[in-house]
Design a protein around this motif. Sequence first.
Motif, mmCIF file in Angstrom:
data_model
loop_
_atom_site.group_PDB
_atom_site.id
_atom_site.type_symbol
_atom_site.label_atom_id
_atom_site.label_comp_id
_atom_site.label_asym_id
_atom_site.label_seq_id
_atom_site.Cartn_x
_atom_site.Cartn_y
_atom_site.Cartn_z
ATOM 1 N N GLU B 33 0.819 -1.215 0.000
ATOM 2 C CA GLU B 33 0.000 0.000 0.000
ATOM 3 C C GLU B 33 0.851 1.263 0.000
ATOM 4 N N ILE B 34 2.118 1.119 0.382
ATOM 5 C CA ILE B 34 3.003 2.271 0.343
ATOM 6 C C ILE B 34 3.717 2.252 -0.993
ATOM 7 N N VAL B 35 3.555 3.330 -1.750
ATOM 8 C CA VAL B 35 4.127 3.349 -3.090
ATOM 9 C C VAL B 35 5.310 4.319 -3.099
ATOM 10 N N ALA B 40 13.617 8.195 -6.034
ATOM 11 C CA ALA B 40 14.038 8.638 -4.700
ATOM 12 C C ALA B 40 14.361 7.429 -3.813
ATOM 13 N N PHE B 41 13.539 6.405 -3.906
ATOM 14 C CA PHE B 41 13.775 5.181 -3.122
ATOM 15 C C PHE B 41 15.164 4.615 -3.409
ATOM 16 N N LEU B 42 15.457 4.469 -4.716
ATOM 17 C CA LEU B 42 16.752 3.889 -5.106
ATOM 18 C C LEU B 42 17.902 4.797 -4.689
ATOM 19 N N PHE B 138 14.220 -1.566 3.833
ATOM 20 C CA PHE B 138 14.127 -1.194 2.418
ATOM 21 C C PHE B 138 13.659 -2.378 1.576
ATOM 22 N N GLY B 139 14.002 -3.582 1.992
ATOM 23 C CA GLY B 139 13.477 -4.757 1.309
ATOM 24 C C GLY B 139 11.955 -4.799 1.399
ATOM 25 N N GLN B 140 11.420 -4.487 2.582
ATOM 26 C CA GLN B 140 9.958 -4.481 2.746
ATOM 27 C C GLN B 140 9.313 -3.340 1.946
ATOM 28 N N LEU B 141 9.934 -2.156 2.038
ATOM 29 C CA LEU B 141 9.393 -1.011 1.283
ATOM 30 C C LEU B 141 9.362 -1.300 -0.217
ATOM 31 N N SER B 142 10.326 -2.102 -0.694
ATOM 32 C CA SER B 142 10.411 -2.343 -2.135
ATOM 33 C C SER B 142 9.207 -3.115 -2.652
ATOM 34 N N GLU B 143 8.396 -3.682 -1.723
ATOM 35 C CA GLU B 143 7.175 -4.377 -2.155
ATOM 36 C C GLU B 143 6.180 -3.427 -2.816
ATOM 37 N N GLY B 144 6.324 -2.131 -2.541
ATOM 38 C CA GLY B 144 5.436 -1.154 -3.165
ATOM 39 C C GLY B 144 5.957 -0.621 -4.493
ATOM 40 N N LEU B 145 7.152 -1.067 -4.897
ATOM 41 C CA LEU B 145 7.683 -0.642 -6.195
ATOM 42 C C LEU B 145 7.035 -1.467 -7.300
ATOM 43 N N PRO B 146 7.153 -1.028 -8.559
ATOM 44 C CA PRO B 146 6.697 -1.888 -9.663
ATOM 45 C C PRO B 146 7.293 -3.283 -9.490
ATOM 46 N N ALA B 147 6.500 -4.317 -9.794
ATOM 47 C CA ALA B 147 6.831 -5.687 -9.381
ATOM 48 C C ALA B 147 8.237 -6.144 -9.769
ATOM 49 N N GLU B 148 8.631 -5.933 -11.038
ATOM 50 C CA GLU B 148 9.942 -6.444 -11.462
ATOM 51 C C GLU B 148 11.087 -5.706 -10.793
ATOM 52 N N ARG B 152 13.918 -7.194 -8.147
ATOM 53 C CA ARG B 152 15.373 -7.030 -8.312
ATOM 54 C C ARG B 152 15.982 -6.362 -7.090
ATOM 55 N N VAL B 153 15.291 -5.354 -6.546
ATOM 56 C CA VAL B 153 15.811 -4.651 -5.371
ATOM 57 C C VAL B 153 15.929 -5.600 -4.179
ATOM 58 N N ARG B 154 14.913 -6.453 -3.981
ATOM 59 C CA ARG B 154 15.004 -7.418 -2.873
ATOM 60 C C ARG B 154 16.158 -8.388 -3.098
ATOM 61 N N GLY B 155 16.358 -8.768 -4.370
ATOM 62 C CA GLY B 155 17.496 -9.637 -4.691
ATOM 63 C C GLY B 155 18.822 -8.963 -4.337
ATOM 64 N N ILE B 156 18.911 -7.668 -4.608
ATOM 65 C CA ILE B 156 20.138 -6.919 -4.304
ATOM 66 C C ILE B 156 20.355 -6.830 -2.796
ATOM 67 N N LEU B 157 19.285 -6.493 -2.078
ATOM 68 C CA LEU B 157 19.438 -6.201 -0.644
ATOM 69 C C LEU B 157 19.579 -7.445 0.219
ATOM 70 N N GLN B 158 19.118 -8.592 -0.286
ATOM 71 C CA GLN B 158 19.077 -9.739 0.621
ATOM 72 C C GLN B 158 20.432 -10.418 0.803
ATOM 73 N N GLU B 159 21.415 -10.076 -0.041
ATOM 74 C CA GLU B 159 22.726 -10.711 0.126
ATOM 75 C C GLU B 159 23.290 -10.364 1.505
ATOM 76 N N ARG B 160 23.610 -11.396 2.276
ATOM 77 C CA ARG B 160 24.146 -11.166 3.615
ATOM 78 C C ARG B 160 25.632 -10.902 3.499
ATOM 79 N N GLY B 161 26.057 -9.773 4.030
ATOM 80 C CA GLY B 161 27.459 -9.431 3.918
ATOM 81 C C GLY B 161 28.184 -9.469 5.239
#
Lengths: 238, 238
Positions: B33-35, B40-42, B138-148, B152-161
């Motif tokens: 619901e949060i778009v 700006a998000f990126l 930011f991974g959760q917020l990215s759920e409000g971005l356009p789906a693809e 990709r953003v969740r894929g980027i952020l989920q790498e554990r460093g």
Amino acid sequence: MANWSRARLPRPEAPRMRPRVVPTELTRIDFTEIVPEPVAFLGQAAYIQLEFFESLAKAVATAPDLAAKEGLSAAAGVALRKHHDLIAELRRLGAEPAEVMAPFAPATDRFRQATSGADWYELLLGIHITSGMLDDYFGQLSEGLPAELGARVRGILQERGASEVIERELSEAIATQPGLDDRLALWGRSLVGDTLLIARSALRAAEANGALGTDVEPVFTELIAAHTRRMDALGLTA
Amino acid sequence: MANWSRARLPRPEAPRMRPRVVPTELTRIDFTEIVPEPVAFLGQAAYIQLEFFESLAKAVATAPDLAAKEGLSAAAGVALRKHHDLIAELRRLGAEPAEVMAPFAPATDRFRQATSGADWYELLLGIHITSGMLDDYFGQLSEGLPAELGARVRGILQERGASEVIERELSEAIATQPGLDDRLALWGRSLVGDTLLIARSALRAAEANGALGTDVEPVFTELIAAHTRRMDALGLTA
């Protein structure tokens, strides 16, 4: 303050000379005649890349604008990749990277301190000059490694990272800040001695054998010629 | 001292609420619901990763031994890759990364200063806690971005460093240094407020619309629960 207690401190093994059957008059050194001990070679080269990474990270953190930050952070990524790729070669040889790098740390840390300069521009020139010379040099030394390993090492080291962004930033600054050229020319000259000392340390033990005394001279002549070209490209007197 | 003169300073666009047809009683926020405005998000997410990189690079440079240096340099590489991958998404949208990140720089720089601590252990805990919370967020917020893009953003952020090497270093230190646990527990608690302020800033304008006031609460409850689990894993009282 570094505490190396966790890593043991083996002596780096000395590069060995391949026996020369026919002594010849060389004006140009044949790097395949210098046989670096692979583990020590990789350890020193890997640690030097880690230091370039740290210097670049400092340059990122102190960059005056975001465009410079961007270019330098990409260059920091390249130095880090070189470091990790060299570490991977060490592991492939069954060596423990922290142990192998440890003996090279004190001199390399001092080298980084000595070449990091008094401000951001000197830091950039320090990275440009020292990484330019040492990447060339270790690339040449790798010709004496086993053929496949040597080829991989040259592949790792040849990736150009920092030079483009640093040339751009320094050229812009030199063009707009009166007097910066003279200061950087002086600084550039002072970097050469420290860099050659690091380069020589990779050959020290072979020299102790009395084998390299004269042959090695052309290498350093070549390194200095490349240094002069690098300074010229910035409009600085080498 | 940063001088942002080269990058212009557009105002970040506000996240918008997707119109809700049926008002419901939510105890758990639906992030779709949060778009967020994608650019700006990126930009904010990319700049935050650059700051994590800088903090990790500082941790590398001040690490007490080479084993820690190795693990942290790998983690710095991960943060840098996240930064560059998010930058690549910005370019894909036709945005100029330096311009987009600039408005987020002052608050994020202050955030990094405020969370970098008084010594190496506090620096490590600062990175662990703040990157843990903000990567989740930011991974959760990215759920409000356009789906693809969101995927990709969740894929980027989920790498554990950093988490593995930091947990190891801190656990060892806590086990052997009396009193360190109390000091780090206190420090860990003080990090939460600063981190939530950064998290809120990504929602600030939506809140100004009066739309998010109550719904957002569970997000922060969740972030704090994850924080408590992170502290527990280190044996620290959250």
